[in-house]
Design a protein around this motif. Structure first.
Motif, PDB file in Angstrom:
ATOM      1  N   MET A 100       0.809  -1.213   0.000  1.00 13.47           N
ATOM      2  CA  MET A 100       0.000   0.000   0.000  1.00 13.47           C
ATOM      3  C   MET A 100       0.844   1.266   0.000  1.00 13.47           C
ATOM      4  SD  MET A 100      -2.994  -1.132   2.672  1.00 13.47           S
ATOM      5  CE  MET A 100      -3.591   0.564   2.811  1.00 13.47           C
ATOM      6  N   HIS A 101       2.113   1.145   0.384  1.00 16.89           N
ATOM      7  CA  HIS A 101       2.978   2.315   0.479  1.00 16.89           C
ATOM      8  C   HIS A 101       3.854   2.500  -0.759  1.00 16.89           C
ATOM      9  CE1 HIS A 101       1.786   1.491   4.636  1.00 16.89           C
ATOM     10  NE2 HIS A 101       1.938   2.777   4.830  1.00 16.89           N
ATOM     11  N   GLN A 102       3.622   1.703  -1.801  1.00 14.26           N
ATOM     12  CA  GLN A 102       4.361   1.848  -3.050  1.00 14.26           C
ATOM     13  C   GLN A 102       3.446   2.454  -4.109  1.00 14.26           C
ATOM     14  OE1 GLN A 102       6.288  -1.786  -4.290  1.00 14.26           O
ATOM     15  NE2 GLN A 102       8.039  -1.282  -3.009  1.00 14.26           N
ATOM     16  N   ASP A 103       3.922   3.492  -4.774  1.00 14.19           N
ATOM     17  CA  ASP A 103       3.100   4.235  -5.724  1.00 14.19           C
ATOM     18  C   ASP A 103       3.266   3.683  -7.137  1.00 14.19           C
ATOM     19  OD1 ASP A 103       1.357   6.094  -6.702  1.00 14.19           O
ATOM     20  OD2 ASP A 103       2.881   7.670  -6.921  1.00 14.19           O
ATOM     21  N   ILE A 104       2.900   2.411  -7.331  1.00 18.94           N
ATOM     22  CA  ILE A 104       2.911   1.793  -8.656  1.00 18.94           C
ATOM     23  C   ILE A 104       1.658   0.941  -8.765  1.00 18.94           C
ATOM     24  CG2 ILE A 104       5.431   1.740  -8.962  1.00 18.94           C
ATOM     25  CD1 ILE A 104       5.424  -1.135  -8.052  1.00 18.94           C
ATOM     26  N   ARG A 105       1.203   0.733  -9.996  1.00 17.59           N
ATOM     27  CA  ARG A 105       0.034  -0.123 -10.168  1.00 17.59           C
ATOM     28  C   ARG A 105       0.466  -1.576 -10.291  1.00 17.59           C
ATOM     29  NH1 ARG A 105      -3.425  -2.861 -13.428  1.00 17.59           N
ATOM     30  NH2 ARG A 105      -2.691  -2.492 -15.543  1.00 17.59           N
ATOM     31  N   PRO A 106      -0.007  -2.444  -9.419  1.00 22.58           N
ATOM     32  CA  PRO A 106       0.340  -3.854  -9.564  1.00 22.58           C
ATOM     33  C   PRO A 106      -0.410  -4.476 -10.734  1.00 22.58           C
ATOM     34  CG  PRO A 106      -1.272  -3.600  -7.834  1.00 22.58           C
ATOM     35  CD  PRO A 106      -0.903  -2.199  -8.285  1.00 22.58           C
ATOM     36  N   LEU A 107       0.121  -5.579 -11.232  1.00 26.50           N
ATOM     37  CA  LEU A 107      -0.648  -6.396 -12.152  1.00 26.50           C
ATOM     38  C   LEU A 107      -1.676  -7.166 -11.338  1.00 26.50           C
ATOM     39  CD1 LEU A 107       2.105  -7.957 -14.462  1.00 26.50           C
ATOM     40  CD2 LEU A 107       0.559  -6.066 -15.003  1.00 26.50           C
ATOM     41  N   ASN A 108      -2.903  -7.146 -11.782  1.00 30.27           N
ATOM     42  CA  ASN A 108      -3.971  -7.851 -11.081  1.00 30.27           C
ATOM     43  C   ASN A 108      -4.213  -9.189 -11.769  1.00 30.27           C
ATOM     44  OD1 ASN A 108      -5.208  -5.870  -8.985  1.00 30.27           O
ATOM     45  ND2 ASN A 108      -4.821  -4.647 -10.813  1.00 30.27           N
ATOM     46  N   VAL A 109      -3.994 -10.278 -11.041  1.00 27.31           N
ATOM     47  CA  VAL A 109      -4.108 -11.628 -11.578  1.00 27.31           C
ATOM     48  C   VAL A 109      -5.142 -12.399 -10.773  1.00 27.31           C
ATOM     49  CG1 VAL A 109      -2.905 -13.816 -11.975  1.00 27.31           C
ATOM     50  CG2 VAL A 109      -1.745 -11.648 -12.450  1.00 27.31           C
ATOM     51  N   LEU A 110      -6.032 -13.066 -11.469  1.00 33.69           N
ATOM     52  CA  LEU A 110      -7.077 -13.883 -10.851  1.00 33.69           C
ATOM     53  C   LEU A 110      -6.775 -15.352 -11.126  1.00 33.69           C
ATOM     54  CD1 LEU A 110      -9.916 -13.926  -9.442  1.00 33.69           C
ATOM     55  CD2 LEU A 110     -10.893 -13.907 -11.759  1.00 33.69           C
ATOM     56  N   ILE A 111      -6.876 -16.187 -10.102  1.00 37.37           N
ATOM     57  CA  ILE A 111      -6.669 -17.628 -10.266  1.00 37.37           C
ATOM     58  C   ILE A 111      -7.960 -18.353  -9.915  1.00 37.37           C
ATOM     59  CG2 ILE A 111      -5.401 -19.664  -9.490  1.00 37.37           C
ATOM     60  CD1 ILE A 111      -3.025 -17.865  -8.884  1.00 37.37           C
ATOM     61  N   LEU A 112      -8.575 -18.975 -10.918  1.00 38.68           N
ATOM     62  CA  LEU A 112      -9.714 -19.861 -10.677  1.00 38.68           C
ATOM     63  C   LEU A 112      -9.132 -21.226 -10.333  1.00 38.68           C
ATOM     64  CD1 LEU A 112     -12.663 -20.754 -10.660  1.00 38.68           C
ATOM     65  CD2 LEU A 112     -12.544 -21.000 -13.160  1.00 38.68           C
ATOM     66  N   ASN A 113      -9.172 -21.566  -9.058  1.00 41.21           N
ATOM     67  CA  ASN A 113      -8.530 -22.778  -8.568  1.00 41.21           C
ATOM     68  C   ASN A 113      -9.564 -23.895  -8.475  1.00 41.21           C
ATOM     69  OD1 ASN A 113      -6.971 -24.721  -7.354  1.00 41.21           O
ATOM     70  ND2 ASN A 113      -6.319 -23.456  -5.628  1.00 41.21           N
ATOM     71  N   LEU A 114      -9.512 -24.829  -9.418  1.00 43.40           N
ATOM     72  CA  LEU A 114     -10.454 -25.938  -9.477  1.00 43.40           C
ATOM     73  C   LEU A 114      -9.900 -27.219  -8.860  1.00 43.40           C
ATOM     74  CD1 LEU A 114     -11.675 -25.364 -13.147  1.00 43.40           C
ATOM     75  CD2 LEU A 114     -12.838 -24.670 -11.039  1.00 43.40           C
ATOM     76  N   MET A 115      -8.672 -27.160  -8.382  1.00 45.45           N
ATOM     77  CA  MET A 115      -8.055 -28.360  -7.816  1.00 45.45           C
ATOM     78  C   MET A 115      -8.577 -28.623  -6.407  1.00 45.45           C
ATOM     79  SD  MET A 115      -6.101 -29.838  -9.969  1.00 45.45           S
ATOM     80  CE  MET A 115      -5.069 -30.897  -8.944  1.00 45.45           C
TER      81      MET A 115
END
Length: 306
Positions: free
Chosen positions: A29-44
């Motif tokens: 939260m204290h870093q001024d950069i946009r993270p890559l947002n990754v979603l994992i649909l975990n079916l295992m």
């Protein structure tokens, strides 16, 4: 660079112990950069193991990676503590209005089950349709790859006469592709599946290109020509003991016809510890996917993903 995950996720301590740079939400939260947002649909069914395997491979990235986990609402896992799911997983209705730079749809132990007879098939179809407008690049893995090829392009799977089980050499067909940057001319990766598709069916789809095959000619990696969807049938994210655990589980079930995983145990002796020959393949595959097909081309403003 770090991967950003919830402070209390079980994978956090495991990855830190492996000297993998994990960033807590508080620090991020204290870093001024946009993270890559990754979603994992975990079916295992073994969700924590799969979480840790994938997070380990996503750790070598150019920016922060903010990972969300997705579970199906139409089927509740019986192998994972409900409190873990409640704390760390979303359902589709909770995230359907969000957009993501990347998404991984995992495999599932459903080799012999027709898609339409899968308990959560309708929900997975809804999610795959949603990825067309809400995810910049989707990585379909193992069963997720076959399900994606079937849903998006009508490519049917078929049952193998004998399970493809072990560590197999692969040939790269698109050697200049950024996906294979740093790869050897041939690479090793695990397979554990009793399902396949006809390569000719994949080649017949104009939107698809075949990237890699096993040396025996089975599909390993394909993608869309616009690089928005990847279909990967090998498990380069597997741990050293994943195939051993599967083999021992099958033997304990009394499945005496189960073969030893190929090219896995030294001297084909299951009492000996496997030697990992695919670790670098896994790290390169996932980091190249993130670096070249997600980070390099995703819109800076995530709301522009469409």
């Amino acid at each position: 660079m770090p991967i950003r995950i919830p402070d209390s996720l079980p994978a956090h301590a495991i990855l830190e112990a492996e000297n993998i740079f994990v960033m807590t939400e508080h620090r991020a939260m204290h870093q001024d950069i946009r993270p890559l947002n990754v979603l994992i649909l975990n079916l295992m069914p073994t969700k924590i193991i799969t979480e840790t395997q994938l997070l380990r491979k996503l750790s070598n990235t150019p920016l922060q990676i903010c990972v969300d986990f997705l579970q199906t609402a139409s089927y509740t896992s019986t192998h994972t503590d409900p409190e873990h799911l409640k704390q760390f997983y979303y359902t589709f209705d909770q995230i359907k209005d969000r957009r993501y730079d990347g998404m991984i749809i995992t495999g599932a132990p459903l080799d012999y089950v027709p898609y339409e007879e899968t308990a959560y098939w309708d929900e997975v179809c809804k999610i795959m349709e949603w990825t067309k407008t809400h995810v910049h690049c989707t990585f379909h893995l193992c069963w997720g790859a076959y399900a994606g090829l079937y849903y998006h392009y009508g490519i049917k799977k078929f049952d193998l006469d004998k399970k493809l089980f072990g560590i197999f050499p692969h040939q790269i067909l698109k050697k200049t592709s950024p996906l294979f940057r740093g790869f050897n001319d041939e690479f090793l990766a695990p397979h554990s599946r009793a399902t396949d598709v006809n390569v000719s069916d994949v080649a017949a789809v104009p939107e698809l290109e075949i990237m890699a095959l096993t040396k025996e000619g089975s599909l390993a990696i394909a993608k869309t020509k616009d690089s928005r969807q990847f279909f990967v049938t090998c498990h380069a994210e597997y741990d050293a003991n994943t195939l051993a655990l599967e083999y021992n589980r099958d033997m304990e079930k009394g499945l005496t016809s189960v073969d030893l995983p190929i090219n896995y145990f030294p001297d084909d002796d299951p009492t000996k510890a496997p030697v990992v020959t695919w670790r670098s393949t896994g790290q390169l595959l996932y980091s190249n996917w993130l670096n070249f097909y997600v980070y390099q081309s995703t819109p800076y403003d995530i709301k522009d993903i469409k």
